[in-house]
Design a protein around this motif. Structure first.
Motif, short mmCIF file in Angstrom:
data_model
loop_
_atom_site.label_atom_id
_atom_site.label_comp_id
_atom_site.label_asym_id
_atom_site.label_seq_id
_atom_site.Cartn_x
_atom_site.Cartn_y
_atom_site.Cartn_z
N ILE A 1 0.86 -1.19 0.00
CA ILE A 1 0.00 0.00 0.00
C ILE A 1 0.89 1.24 0.00
CG2 ILE A 1 -1.85 1.23 1.18
CD1 ILE A 1 -2.43 -1.41 2.69
N PRO A 2 0.97 1.99 -1.10
CA PRO A 2 1.74 3.24 -1.08
C PRO A 2 1.06 4.25 -0.14
CG PRO A 2 1.25 2.53 -3.33
CD PRO A 2 0.39 1.72 -2.43
N LEU A 3 1.82 4.87 0.73
CA LEU A 3 1.26 5.80 1.71
C LEU A 3 1.49 7.26 1.32
CD1 LEU A 3 2.31 3.99 5.02
CD2 LEU A 3 0.18 3.76 3.73
N PHE A 4 2.75 7.62 1.15
CA PHE A 4 3.03 9.02 0.79
C PHE A 4 4.40 9.11 0.14
CE2 PHE A 4 4.52 8.65 5.21
CZ PHE A 4 5.81 9.19 5.13
N VAL A 5 4.66 10.27 -0.45
CA VAL A 5 5.94 10.56 -1.09
C VAL A 5 6.57 11.77 -0.41
CG1 VAL A 5 7.09 11.25 -3.23
CG2 VAL A 5 5.19 9.63 -3.30
N LYS A 6 7.84 11.63 -0.02
CA LYS A 6 8.57 12.79 0.45
C LYS A 6 9.37 13.33 -0.72
CE LYS A 6 12.05 14.61 3.58
NZ LYS A 6 13.20 14.36 4.46
N ARG A 7 9.03 14.57 -1.12
CA ARG A 7 9.68 15.18 -2.26
C ARG A 7 11.11 15.61 -1.90
NH1 ARG A 7 6.60 13.58 -6.54
NH2 ARG A 7 4.40 14.15 -6.24
N THR A 8 11.89 15.90 -2.93
CA THR A 8 13.29 16.29 -2.71
C THR A 8 13.39 17.57 -1.89
OG1 THR A 8 13.23 17.39 -4.87
CG2 THR A 8 14.17 15.17 -4.78
N LEU A 9 12.37 18.45 -2.00
CA LEU A 9 12.38 19.70 -1.23
C LEU A 9 11.73 19.54 0.14
CD1 LEU A 9 11.48 22.28 -4.06
CD2 LEU A 9 13.73 21.72 -3.12
N GLY A 10 11.31 18.32 0.48
CA GLY A 10 10.78 18.07 1.81
C GLY A 10 9.28 17.97 1.92
N ARG A 11 8.52 18.36 0.88
CA ARG A 11 7.06 18.33 0.96
C ARG A 11 6.55 16.90 1.00
NH1 ARG A 11 5.77 20.10 -3.74
NH2 ARG A 11 4.54 18.37 -4.56
N ILE A 12 5.47 16.69 1.76
CA ILE A 12 4.83 15.39 1.84
C ILE A 12 3.57 15.38 0.98
CG2 ILE A 12 3.64 13.76 3.36
CD1 ILE A 12 6.62 13.79 3.82
N ASP A 13 3.49 14.43 0.05
CA ASP A 13 2.30 14.24 -0.78
C ASP A 13 1.71 12.86 -0.47
OD1 ASP A 13 2.46 16.69 -1.99
OD2 ASP A 13 3.56 15.96 -3.74
N PHE A 14 0.51 12.84 0.13
CA PHE A 14 -0.13 11.57 0.45
C PHE A 14 -0.82 10.99 -0.77
CE2 PHE A 14 0.06 13.55 4.66
CZ PHE A 14 0.49 12.48 5.44
N PHE A 15 -0.80 9.68 -0.87
CA PHE A 15 -1.60 8.98 -1.88
C PHE A 15 -3.06 9.01 -1.41
CE2 PHE A 15 2.55 7.23 -2.83
CZ PHE A 15 2.54 7.11 -4.22
N THR A 16 -3.96 9.44 -2.28
CA THR A 16 -5.37 9.53 -1.93
C THR A 16 -6.20 8.87 -3.02
OG1 THR A 16 -5.65 11.69 -3.01
CG2 THR A 16 -5.01 11.70 -0.68
N SER A 17 -7.48 8.69 -2.71
CA SER A 17 -8.37 8.03 -3.68
C SER A 17 -8.78 8.97 -4.80
CB SER A 17 -9.61 7.51 -2.96
OG SER A 17 -10.31 8.58 -2.34
N ASP A 18 -8.66 10.30 -4.58
CA ASP A 18 -9.17 11.25 -5.56
C ASP A 18 -8.09 11.87 -6.42
OD1 ASP A 18 -8.05 12.70 -3.48
OD2 ASP A 18 -9.41 14.40 -3.75
N GLN A 19 -6.81 11.61 -6.10
CA GLN A 19 -5.75 12.27 -6.87
C GLN A 19 -4.51 11.38 -6.88
OE1 GLN A 19 -4.86 16.24 -5.63
NE2 GLN A 19 -3.03 16.41 -6.87
N GLY A 20 -3.99 11.14 -8.06
CA GLY A 20 -2.79 10.33 -8.16
C GLY A 20 -1.55 11.14 -7.83
N VAL A 21 -0.53 10.47 -7.34
CA VAL A 21 0.76 11.10 -7.03
C VAL A 21 1.79 10.53 -7.99
CG1 VAL A 21 2.53 11.41 -5.28
CG2 VAL A 21 0.12 11.39 -4.62
N GLU A 22 2.57 11.39 -8.61
CA GLU A 22 3.59 10.96 -9.55
C GLU A 22 4.97 11.18 -8.93
OE1 GLU A 22 3.41 9.40 -12.37
OE2 GLU A 22 1.22 9.32 -12.33
N PRO A 23 5.51 10.16 -8.27
CA PRO A 23 6.85 10.30 -7.68
C PRO A 23 7.91 10.47 -8.78
CG PRO A 23 5.65 8.43 -6.75
CD PRO A 23 4.90 8.87 -7.95
N LYS A 24 8.97 11.20 -8.44
CA LYS A 24 10.06 11.44 -9.38
C LYS A 24 11.37 10.98 -8.77
CE LYS A 24 7.67 15.48 -11.30
NZ LYS A 24 7.72 16.95 -11.53
#
Length: 607
Positions: A549-572
């Motif tokens: 289960i993917p939970l969240f992504v920590k971006r290179t600048l430190g921001r946290i992006d949670f995986f949600t049912s309404d919006q996809g997250v594109e990790p880099k």
């Protein structure tokens, strides 16, 4: 149309660029008005110009005073009252001396304008506090001073003017009695209006849809009635009304506060553009007079620090707090509007040097708005009175999964706080070293016991769907729905709760908190996966174990992006993916290590 659009556009640009909104609104007004000659609000509105601004200021001041709950300053009310009484008096005397000796004004005009310049006001201080993220104590001191001193500054200027007329022989001693009676009437009128509205609300005699509009109408009525009795006492009346209602602790006070806050943002944006756009070009050029510049510098670096340091002797204010509060004193709409009234009144009374008041006031407003707007956050962080960390995350609910989620975020150097109403459920989090607070997140006491300012994201993860939705709905005005997350609903049909009542579903519609805790019992664990050129997001999806289960992504600048049912997250590449992995993955990784170590132990073949 252009006034409203420029005001709100300035607010939005300020939010995007993290700049003081007041500064951008002032610049927008100056560009549209005297510099580019696009709009002329004073001419366009004619006789309605001053009434519109006065009524707008009344609403803004009421909205600010609606936040003046005495519980907020419990424990440090002594410095607050010292600043708004002794500090205001010292600022009046010192400011009057500066106006006479540095700006060259006569004693009469100097004492009138010196009384007015003690104001800071919610029109400028509240937007600054909203952006600066100061600690709760200095922020409360600045807020209380700005709101309470605002009407008293206008009254002090009126008192000085009455005294000047009495000294000239144009006024009798009875005028002073009338002045004090009118001020007392304004306070009593405001208290009666506030208590009456509160009583009607508590008795259920006003329907919900009429509460905010009725308060809006009564505020204008109270202001106008008081101002008819004596000019400039209306501000005192609406301040008293707001404080009376704030301390009644009415159950629906938050709804009214949010309504008034939205109205205030619109009014502040529009009024600042109107006022700055109406400044004549010759007055704008006149602020560069050397006498005016010296006066402004004296107000910034001598009068304000002197009044704060002297008035807070013997209080528990720290040196850092005195430095910050002694520097921050932006002047705003009240100073501009009331100075215009006294400029014309003093000129009619024969004081010709009063023609300098408009330029003097605008110079002080512009200088303090720019200087304090750009430095309040920086100085607060330097003095340790503001959050230097990036915005944090509040987790409501201390389940096993939520505690491990908080620990993972903490390990990634994120600012995390777990809030739960049961002290026992927080035991594991406390032992792990996670910051916690035992209390009800929906209780009004929480905002006094916990500084929520450093947190802009909330994850609601209790076992009760209705409670989760209630928490989300309560914090939408403060955090915005985009920053509110909750674990999936436990009911079978997710449409049982309308999307407007819920936060963004974390990790997908099927993963409610009970299921996540159950997975922990099955051996699931948190896993951090850095993405690189050699191991991309596609590799992660391809090689991940079934059930991950993917939970969240920590971006290179430190921001946290949670995986949600309404919006996809594109990790880099460079990001870190945190996932909830089944035990099969861990066993596979362990077997890989065993095989690798076994190969290393085998004798190498010789060519």
């Amino acid at each position: 149309m252009l006034i409203i659009f420029l005001g709100i556009l300035s607010q939005w640009i300020a939010w995007r660029l993290q700049l003081p909104a007041i500064v951008l609104m002032s610049i927008a007004g100056l560009l549209a008005g005297p510099l580019l000659n696009i709009i002329h609000p004073a001419e366009s509105f004619g006789e309605m110009f001053n009434p519109i601004i006065s009524l707008a200021v009344a609403i803004i001041l009421f909205e600010g005073s609606l936040n003046l709950d005495f519980k907020e300053i419990k424990g440090f009310n002594k410095p607050v009252w010292r600043i708004v009484t002794v500090g205001a008096f010292i600022a009046w005397i010192a400011g009057s001396l500066a106006a006479h000796y540095m700006a060259g004004l006569s004693w009469a005009v100097a004492f009138v304008i010196g009384g007015l310049f003690i104001v800071t006001g919610p029109t400028v201080i509240l937007p600054m506090l909203r952006q600066s993220k100061l600690a709760s104590r200095p922020a409360a001191i600045l807020k209380w001073e700005g709101i309470i001193v605002d009407p008293f500054g206008a009254l002090l200027a009126l008192f000085a003017f009455q005294f000047v007329l009495f000294a000239k022989g144009d006024e009798t001693a009875a005028a002073f009695g009338l002045f004090f009676l009118a001020s007392l009437f304004a306070i009593l009128l405001g208290i009666v209006a506030g208590r009456a509205m509160g009583w009607l609300f508590e008795k259920g005699m006003v329907p919900e849809y009429l509460k905010s509009p009725m308060v809006f109408a009564v505020v204008l009525l109270t202001f106008t009635l008081s101002d008819i009795v004596m000019h400039e006492t209306g501000l005192l009346a609406v301040t008293a009304m707001g404080m009376a209602m704030a301390n009644m602790h009415i159950s629906s006070i938050n709804d009214m506060r949010h309504f008034k806050e939205n109205i205030s943002v619109l009014l502040i944006s529009s009024i600042f553009v109107m006022l700055t756009a109406s400044i004549p070009l010759d007055i704008l050029i006149g602020i560069f007079n050397w006498r005016i510049i010296v006066f402004v510098l004296a107000m910034l670096f001598i009068v304000r620090p002197l009044s704060i340091w002297m008035s807070t002797i013997g209080t528990d204010m720290t040196v850092q707090e005195k430095i910050l509060v002694g520097w921050i004193a932006p002047r705003g709409i009240v100073a501009l509007t009331v100075s215009g009234y006294f400029a014309s009144t003093l000129l009619d009374a024969g004081f010709q040097d009063a023609e300098l008041l408009t330029a003097l006031t605008f110079a002080l407003v512009l200088a303090t708005v720019v200087a304090h707007g750009f430095t309040i956050g920086w100085l607060g962080r330097k003095l340790g009175l503001a959050s230097s960390a990036e915005p944090g995350i509040i987790i409501v609910g201390a389940s096993k999964f939520a505690t491990l989620l908080a620990k993972t975020l903490l390990d990634l150097n994120k600012n995390v706080l777990i809030i739960d109403s049961a002290w026992g459920r927080l035991q594991e989090a406390r032992l792990t070293g996670i910051p916690v607070h035992a209390g009800e997140i929906l209780s009004e006491h929480t905002e006094y016991e916990v500084d929520l300012m450093p947190y802009e994201t909330m994850v609601v993860a209790t076992e009760t769907d209705a409670y989760n939705s209630l928490v989300v709905s309560n914090f939408v005005p403060e955090l915005g729905r985009g920053n509110l997350y909750q674990t999936a609903l436990q009911v079978g049909d997710p449409t049982v709760f309308h999307s407007s009542l819920s936060g963004r579903n974390l990790f997908g519609d099927e993963w409610n908190i009970l299921e996540l805790d159950k997975k922990l019992g099955e051996g699931y664990s948190f896993r951090k996966t850095p993405l690189t050129d050699q191991f991309t997001y596609d590799d992660f999806k391809r090689n991940g174990a079934a059930g991950t289960i993917p939970l969240f992504v920590k971006r290179t600048l430190g921001r946290i992006d949670f995986f949600t049912s309404d919006q996809g997250v594109e990790p880099k590449n460079g990001d870190i993916i945190v996932s909830f992995s089944p035990p099969a993955y861990q066993q596979g990784r362990l077997q890989e290590k065993i095989d690798t170590n076994r190969l290393k132990a085998l004798p190498q073949s010789k060519e």
